[in-house]
Design a protein around this motif. Structure first.
Motif, PDB file in Angstrom:
ATOM      1  N   THR A  44       0.864  -1.181   0.000  1.00  0.00           N
ATOM      2  CA  THR A  44       0.000   0.000   0.000  1.00  0.00           C
ATOM      3  C   THR A  44       0.897   1.226   0.000  1.00  0.00           C
ATOM      4  N   ASP A  45       0.702   2.120  -0.977  1.00  0.00           N
ATOM      5  CA  ASP A  45       1.607   3.258  -1.116  1.00  0.00           C
ATOM      6  C   ASP A  45       1.220   4.416  -0.194  1.00  0.00           C
ATOM      7  N   ALA A  46       1.946   5.515  -0.310  1.00  0.00           N
ATOM      8  CA  ALA A  46       1.730   6.662   0.578  1.00  0.00           C
ATOM      9  C   ALA A  46       0.347   7.277   0.409  1.00  0.00           C
ATOM     10  N   GLN A  47      -0.285   7.052  -0.735  1.00  0.00           N
ATOM     11  CA  GLN A  47      -1.639   7.550  -0.984  1.00  0.00           C
ATOM     12  C   GLN A  47      -2.694   6.515  -0.584  1.00  0.00           C
ATOM     13  N   HIS A  48      -2.257   5.475   0.123  1.00  0.00           N
ATOM     14  CA  HIS A  48      -3.152   4.406   0.611  1.00  0.00           C
ATOM     15  C   HIS A  48      -3.793   3.632  -0.529  1.00  0.00           C
ATOM     16  N   LYS A  49      -3.048   3.509  -1.625  1.00  0.00           N
ATOM     17  CA  LYS A  49      -3.535   2.759  -2.769  1.00  0.00           C
ATOM     18  C   LYS A  49      -2.666   1.518  -2.993  1.00  0.00           C
ATOM     19  N   PRO A  50      -3.246   0.435  -3.531  1.00  0.00           N
ATOM     20  CA  PRO A  50      -2.440  -0.748  -3.828  1.00  0.00           C
ATOM     21  C   PRO A  50      -1.393  -0.432  -4.894  1.00  0.00           C
ATOM     22  N   ALA A  51      -0.176  -0.919  -4.675  1.00  0.00           N
ATOM     23  CA  ALA A  51       0.924  -0.641  -5.598  1.00  0.00           C
ATOM     24  C   ALA A  51       1.829  -1.867  -5.658  1.00  0.00           C
ATOM     25  N   GLY A  52       2.806  -1.815  -6.554  1.00  0.00           N
ATOM     26  CA  GLY A  52       3.735  -2.921  -6.720  1.00  0.00           C
ATOM     27  C   GLY A  52       3.618  -3.529  -8.101  1.00  0.00           C
ATOM     28  N   PHE A  53       4.725  -4.107  -8.598  1.00  0.00           N
ATOM     29  CA  PHE A  53       4.711  -4.551  -9.989  1.00  0.00           C
ATOM     30  C   PHE A  53       3.816  -5.768 -10.212  1.00  0.00           C
TER      31      PHE A  53
END
Length: 256
Positions: A44-53
């Motif tokens: 979960t990124d700094a914007q609280h969204k799912p992330a990662g390749f």
């Protein structure tokens, strides 16, 4: 009278068929996708969204297969429980084990790691320098590693750790916590895939120069990662997703 009976039976059969079709369409169309916090694969990124390749890759697969989905960050054990108890649930990046095959379905592999390495503190190098295999490390009966509850490290490593249960400290947490435990000398080594190391150390706010990674001679192959499905998801839905995976396979099956 008999004609009416058969007409009624035919109507009921048709109605049930339509209901089953509608159920399968609903299950196929809306999928909840659970992921653990394991950068750089999924987090979960700094914007609280799912992330990662692998989040990005999974979304491309679902778009190609024509499925709507939403993502939820969850601990490992909760994902495994949800896979067994809830419907229309998928999770990203799991290893396929015999135990999991008893309660879950799997896609074709979406990614393959390079072989797991042992991560140690650089100032502990002298204690490990003459140990070439994970088995040799465990046979010393003086080194402790950390494991996330519910994780698999692949069949060979899982079986080896099973022979030395006193060597593993299990916790419900993240690999960032494991690396911090290593840095503070609460454990002696971590088992990680090479691609994970730099990102985890960075997100742990630690100095990469404090660590040293050692390949193990007895861990020569990497682990494949899969999408894991709850049992109620129709086989034809998984088949459609597998076709989407196959179409982008050259981008999917990359090694670290």
């Amino acid at each position: 009278m008999l004609k009416r009976f058969f007409t009624a039976i035919s109507y009921i059969s048709l109605t049930l068929s339509v209901l089953f079709i509608l159920r399968d369409v609903a299950l196929a169309a809306h999928l909840t996708i659970g992921y653990i916090e394991l950068p750089p694969y999924y987090f979960t990124d700094a914007q609280h969204k799912p992330a990662g390749f692998l989040i990005d890759l999974t979304q491309k697969i679902m778009d190609r297969a024509g499925h709507e989905c939403c993502y939820k960050s969850m601990p490992s054990n909760r994902i495994l429980h949800t896979i067994q108890k809830e419907s229309s649930f998928v999770s990203i990046g799991w290893f396929k084990t015999n135990e999991r095959l008893e309660y879950a379905k799997f896609s074709q592999p979406i990614y393959e790691n390079k072989p797991i390495v042992v991560l140690i503190r650089r100032d502990n190098y002298d204690r490990f320098q003459n140990l070439d295999t994970l088995q040799e490390i465990l046979e010393q009966h003086k080194f402790k590693t950390g494991l996330i509850a519910g994780h698999s490290m692949g069949e060979y490593v899982d079986n080896l750790l099973g022979k030395y249960p006193q060597a593993a400290h299990k916790l419900s947490g993240t690999t960032i916590q494991l690396v911090r435990m290593l840095h503070s000398n609460h454990i002696d080594f971590c088992l990680l895939a090479p691609k994970e190391i730099a990102t985890i150390i960075e997100q742990s706010n630690l100095d990469k120069n404090d660590f040293y990674s050692m390949p193990m001679a007895d861990i020569s192959t990497g682990n494949k990662r899969y999408l894991m499905f709850s049992q109620d998801i129709p086989d034809k839905t998984i088949k459609k997703i597998n076709k989407a995976i196959a179409k982008i396979k050259t981008k999917v099956l990359a090694t670290k």
